[in-house]
Design an enzyme around this catalytic site. Structure first.
Site, PDB file in Angstrom:
ATOM      1  N   GLY A 109      49.369  -8.357 -13.462  1.00  0.00           N
ATOM      2  CA  GLY A 109      49.023  -9.009 -13.625  1.00  0.00           C
ATOM      3  C   GLY A 109      48.874  -9.163 -15.347  1.00  0.00           C
ATOM      4  N   ALA A 110      50.042  -8.644 -16.108  1.00  0.00           N
ATOM      5  CA  ALA A 110      49.699  -8.619 -17.696  1.00  0.00           C
ATOM      6  C   ALA A 110      49.522  -9.535 -18.121  1.00  0.00           C
ATOM      7  CB  ALA A 110      50.731  -8.269 -18.056  1.00  0.00           C
ATOM      8  N   GLY A 146      47.694 -12.385 -17.601  1.00  0.00           N
ATOM      9  CA  GLY A 146      46.307 -12.801 -17.751  1.00  0.00           C
ATOM     10  C   GLY A 146      45.271 -12.794 -18.537  1.00  0.00           C
ATOM     11  N   ARG A 150      55.309 -11.842 -14.183  1.00  0.00           N
ATOM     12  CA  ARG A 150      56.257 -13.000 -13.084  1.00  0.00           C
ATOM     13  C   ARG A 150      57.764 -14.290 -14.425  1.00  0.00           C
ATOM     14  NH1 ARG A 150      53.352 -16.126  -8.387  1.00  0.00           N
ATOM     15  NH2 ARG A 150      51.634 -16.826  -9.570  1.00  0.00           N
ATOM     16  N   ASP A 167      58.226  -9.893  -9.512  1.00  0.00           N
ATOM     17  CA  ASP A 167      56.939 -11.088  -8.239  1.00  0.00           C
ATOM     18  C   ASP A 167      56.626  -9.746  -7.851  1.00  0.00           C
ATOM     19  OD1 ASP A 167      55.526 -12.043  -6.536  1.00  0.00           O
ATOM     20  OD2 ASP A 167      56.926 -13.532  -5.864  1.00  0.00           O
ATOM     21  N   HIS A 175      28.279  -7.021 -10.730  1.00  0.00           N
ATOM     22  CA  HIS A 175      28.002  -7.019 -11.638  1.00  0.00           C
ATOM     23  C   HIS A 175      26.087  -7.096 -11.739  1.00  0.00           C
ATOM     24  CE1 HIS A 175      31.552  -7.406 -13.426  1.00  0.00           C
ATOM     25  NE2 HIS A 175      31.648  -8.356 -13.653  1.00  0.00           N
TER      26      HIS A 175
HETATM   27  N1  LIG Z   1      39.074 -12.449 -17.287  1.00  0.00           N
HETATM   28  C1  LIG Z   1      38.185 -12.040 -17.607  1.00  0.00           C
HETATM   29  O1  LIG Z   1      37.249 -11.999 -18.632  1.00  0.00           O
HETATM   30  C2  LIG Z   1      37.811 -10.777 -15.536  1.00  0.00           C
HETATM   31  C3  LIG Z   1      36.437  -9.510 -15.973  1.00  0.00           C
HETATM   32  C4  LIG Z   1      36.471  -8.640 -15.661  1.00  0.00           C
HETATM   33  C5  LIG Z   1      37.322  -8.754 -14.313  1.00  0.00           C
HETATM   34  N2  LIG Z   1      39.043 -10.042 -13.784  1.00  0.00           N
HETATM   35  C6  LIG Z   1      39.397  -9.416 -13.078  1.00  0.00           C
HETATM   36  O2  LIG Z   1      40.176  -9.255 -12.705  1.00  0.00           O
HETATM   37  C7  LIG Z   1      41.271  -9.334 -12.028  1.00  0.00           C
HETATM   38  C8  LIG Z   1      41.894 -10.535 -13.018  1.00  0.00           C
HETATM   39  O3  LIG Z   1      41.575 -11.507 -14.111  1.00  0.00           O
HETATM   40  P1  LIG Z   1      42.112 -12.006 -14.574  1.00  0.00           P
HETATM   41  O4  LIG Z   1      41.622 -13.095 -15.373  1.00  0.00           O
HETATM   42  O5  LIG Z   1      43.252 -11.532 -15.783  1.00  0.00           O
HETATM   43  O6  LIG Z   1      42.918 -13.151 -14.006  1.00  0.00           O
HETATM   44  P2  LIG Z   1      44.658 -14.005 -14.629  1.00  0.00           P
HETATM   45  O7  LIG Z   1      44.690 -15.120 -15.923  1.00  0.00           O
HETATM   46  O8  LIG Z   1      44.167 -15.142 -13.400  1.00  0.00           O
HETATM   47  O9  LIG Z   1      45.296 -13.178 -14.213  1.00  0.00           O
HETATM   48  C9  LIG Z   1      46.185 -12.330 -13.222  1.00  0.00           C
HETATM   49  C10 LIG Z   1      47.560 -12.701 -13.591  1.00  0.00           C
HETATM   50  O10 LIG Z   1      48.700 -12.567 -12.348  1.00  0.00           O
HETATM   51  C11 LIG Z   1      49.743 -12.851 -12.948  1.00  0.00           C
HETATM   52  N3  LIG Z   1      50.385 -13.908 -11.282  1.00  0.00           N
HETATM   53  C12 LIG Z   1      50.347 -13.569 -10.107  1.00  0.00           C
HETATM   54  N4  LIG Z   1      50.877 -13.997  -8.841  1.00  0.00           N
HETATM   55  C13 LIG Z   1      52.007 -13.052  -9.230  1.00  0.00           C
HETATM   56  C14 LIG Z   1      52.857 -12.151  -9.025  1.00  0.00           C
HETATM   57  N5  LIG Z   1      53.242 -12.784  -7.941  1.00  0.00           N
HETATM   58  N6  LIG Z   1      53.427 -11.845  -9.734  1.00  0.00           N
HETATM   59  C15 LIG Z   1      53.589 -11.174 -10.913  1.00  0.00           C
HETATM   60  N7  LIG Z   1      52.281 -11.874 -11.505  1.00  0.00           N
HETATM   61  C16 LIG Z   1      51.595 -12.534 -10.610  1.00  0.00           C
HETATM   62  C17 LIG Z   1      49.015 -14.422 -13.175  1.00  0.00           C
HETATM   63  O11 LIG Z   1      51.520 -14.840 -14.204  1.00  0.00           O
HETATM   64  P3  LIG Z   1      51.553 -15.945 -13.940  1.00  0.00           P
HETATM   65  O12 LIG Z   1      51.314 -17.244 -14.483  1.00  0.00           O
HETATM   66  O13 LIG Z   1      52.599 -15.609 -13.203  1.00  0.00           O
HETATM   67  O14 LIG Z   1      51.122 -16.770 -12.416  1.00  0.00           O
HETATM   68  C18 LIG Z   1      48.367 -14.370 -14.146  1.00  0.00           C
HETATM   69  O15 LIG Z   1      48.456 -14.188 -15.426  1.00  0.00           O
HETATM   70  C19 LIG Z   1      40.251 -10.548 -11.767  1.00  0.00           C
HETATM   71  O16 LIG Z   1      40.064  -9.819 -10.005  1.00  0.00           O
HETATM   72  C20 LIG Z   1      39.187 -10.797 -12.064  1.00  0.00           C
HETATM   73  O17 LIG Z   1      37.661 -10.835 -11.240  1.00  0.00           O
HETATM   74  C21 LIG Z   1      38.418 -10.313 -15.092  1.00  0.00           C
END
Ligand SMILES: NC(=O)c1ccc[n+]([C@@H]2O[C@H](COP(=O)([O-])OP(=O)(O)OC[C@H]3O[C@@H](n4cnc5c(N)ncnc54)[C@H](OP(=O)(O)O)[C@@H]3O)[C@@H](O)[C@H]2O)c1
Length: 457
Positions: free
Chosen positions: A7-8, A10, A41, A77, A230
């Site tokens: 999920g890098a 993200g 991906r 993926d 939290h």
């Molecule tokens: N954001 C924060 O500040 C934060 C803080 C604390 C905890 N969290 C937790 O961390 C987790 C991730 O958060 P996030 O905000 O980083 O989520 P996000 O922005 O939705 O990132 C997830 C990433 O996973 C990729 N992905 C999805 N399906 C995939 C697949 N089948 N193969 C490869 N890559 C795939 C997506 O890329 P695509 O662009 O390809 O879809 C997306 O970039 C969640 O559980 C969240 O609750 C986040």
């Protein structure tokens, strides 16, 4: 060491994980030989990925050029189990030996079992090889049933000590400070109960909307995204009984005991910010809450009928998090002046600190009482930078220290509360709010008391 992020591409990786890894590198806390494999991906070369991530990162990174040589991108993926043998080969073909392997799942929880199972099946993580570890972002699961299923799947194949369930709040300095303040001070120890404490408020306010994360958030909502992890972690530290010792498991036993005695009142306010339903990825007429105001009790002799208020929301006026402990009125025989209730504020964000409000004599000839504050700023007294929560937690994973990670029974107990709340809430419509003050006044009407102390704003 090999640190793989699923999920890098993200938000979390850009905002927190890469900056934390950089800081550890800068402080020479990373092993000499390490690589970070970023999995997404989208099509990138490692170079393009690294340049793009740097562009999105705010702040100065003086040793970035040296650090970036450790970053790689691997396109895959991760929901396709057939892609894992290629990933394994990619790892095995890397020049150098990387026996310590950390797999960090920065993905929505529904991907947890898919990725974990694939890593287990292709033997990239094996039972009892303690150099192979897997880290799960919060929330662990989508409800109690899924969390149980994920946990079973893991523990059938690997050991609990290889599993790290992260809640980055526990890595925050002031969260770690709660137990010290409570148990290293006689002045607090004896009054930390319903005899002396009138109410406790725990809050975490966000200014952001759901941004690009609508698809994930609409299935989650504030209860699962913030309260289950939290806020319940903070609650259990504030309310727990003294542990039998400083042993990590004894502390966790007492935290679980708090969660098991939580009684949620009927005075719960669910809100949704105006315009939420027009965001990308949100279901039409969605009833998902972006705000929760929750009043609960802890049925232990210590807390009797003391109300605990947990408040969190998106699109609030200021990003802030903290704990406000209000003490009962003292029997005051001074007739003049404006005494206030004693309060202890534990500030978590943006400032980290402690403020104690008490009453004393106003300067001058007359015996007027007035409120005053003792103010301790945690960061101000730290030489250098206070470590970011993710920095501390990643370093703990590297060093096999699970004390700031959530044990399975803590997760189980918190899901039990959330599941019951969700069942009760059903599809009832949340209050639509245009501003923070609008939704807080709704809470104030219901609770008959202000949500925040105006002096602390
Ligand atoms: N954001 C924060 O500040 C934060 C803080 C604390 C905890 N969290 C937790 O961390 C987790 C991730 O958060 P996030 O905000 O980083 O989520 P996000 O922005 O939705 O990132 C997830 C990433 O996973 C990729 N992905 C999805 N399906 C995939 C697949 N089948 N193969 C490869 N890559 C795939 C997506 O890329 P695509 O662009 O390809 O879809 C997306 O970039 C969640 O559980 C969240 O609750 C986040």
């Amino acid at each position: 060491m090999l640190f793989t992020i699923f999920g890098a591409t993200g938000d979390l990786t850009t905002k927190k994980l890469i900056p934390a890894l950089y800081n550890l590198y800068f402080e020479e806390e990373m092993p000499e030989n390490f690589k970070v494999i970023n999995i997404g991906r989208r099509a990138y070369t490692s170079e393009a990925f690294v340049d793009e991530i740097r562009e999105k990162m705010s702040g100065d990174y003086p040793r970035w050029e040296a650090f970036k040589k450790h970053l790689l991108y691997f396109q895959m993926d991760f929901s396709n189990s057939e892609a894992y043998p290629d990933f394994k080969k990619f790892v095995e073909d890397l020049p150098g030996q990387y026996r310590n392997r950390i797999f960090y799942l920065a993905t929505a929880p529904r991907f947890f079992p898919i990725i974990a199972q694939a890593l287990i099946q292709c033997k990239m993580i094996r039972r009892d090889d303690f150099r192979e570890k897997i880290v799960f972002e919060k929330p662990f699961g989508e409800d109690l049933a899924s969390a149980k299923a994920y946990n079973r799947l893991l523990l059938e194949a690997i050991d609990e000590s290889q599993v790290f369930r992260i809640d980055h709040y526990l890595g925050k300095e002031m969260l770690q400070n709660i137990l010290m303040v409570r148990f290293a001070n006689k002045i607090f120890e004896n009054i930390w109960n319903s005899e002396s404490i009138e109410s406790v408020k725990i809050y975490a306010m966000e200014t952001e909307s759901v941004k690009q994360r609508g698809g994930y958030y609409d299935h989650s909502g504030a209860l699962k995204d913030m309260v289950q992890n939290h806020l319940f972690q903070t609650l259990s530290l504030v309310a727990m009984e003294p542990p039998g010792g400083l042993n990590d498991n004894l502390i966790k036993d007492e935290k679980v005991a708090v969660l098991d005695r939580v009684r949620v009142s009927d005075e719960v306010i669910y809100g949704q910010y105006a315009g939420y339903q027009n965001e990308k990825g949100i279901a039409p007429a969605s009833t998902t809450e972006t705000f929760v105001g929750l009043k609960l009790y802890i049925d232990t002799p210590r807390w009797k009928e003391t109300p605990f208020y947990l408040v969190t929301g998106k699109m609030m006026s200021k990003k802030r998090a903290g704990i406000e402990i209000t003490f009962k009125d003292a029997t005051c025989f001074f007739e003049k002046g404006m005494p206030k209730k004693n309060k202890l504020f534990i500030e978590i964000f943006p400032r980290e600190g402690l403020v104690l409000q008490f009453n004393g004599k106003a300067p001058g000839l007359a015996a007027y009482t007035m409120p005053m504050k003792l103010d301790y700023c945690h960061l101000c007294n730290v030489v250098g930078n206070s470590p970011e929560a993710y920095e501390k937690l990643i370093s703990d994973v590297v060093h096999n220290d699970a004390s700031l990670f959530t044990r399975w029974d803590e997760i189980e107990s918190s899901w039990r509360i959330i599941d019951a709340m969700i069942e009760k809430k059903g599809l009832s419509k949340p209050v639509i709010y245009g501003s923070e003050s609008e939704i807080l006044s709704e809470c104030e009407k219901r609770w008959k008391e202000p949500v925040f102390d105006e002096d602390m704003d």
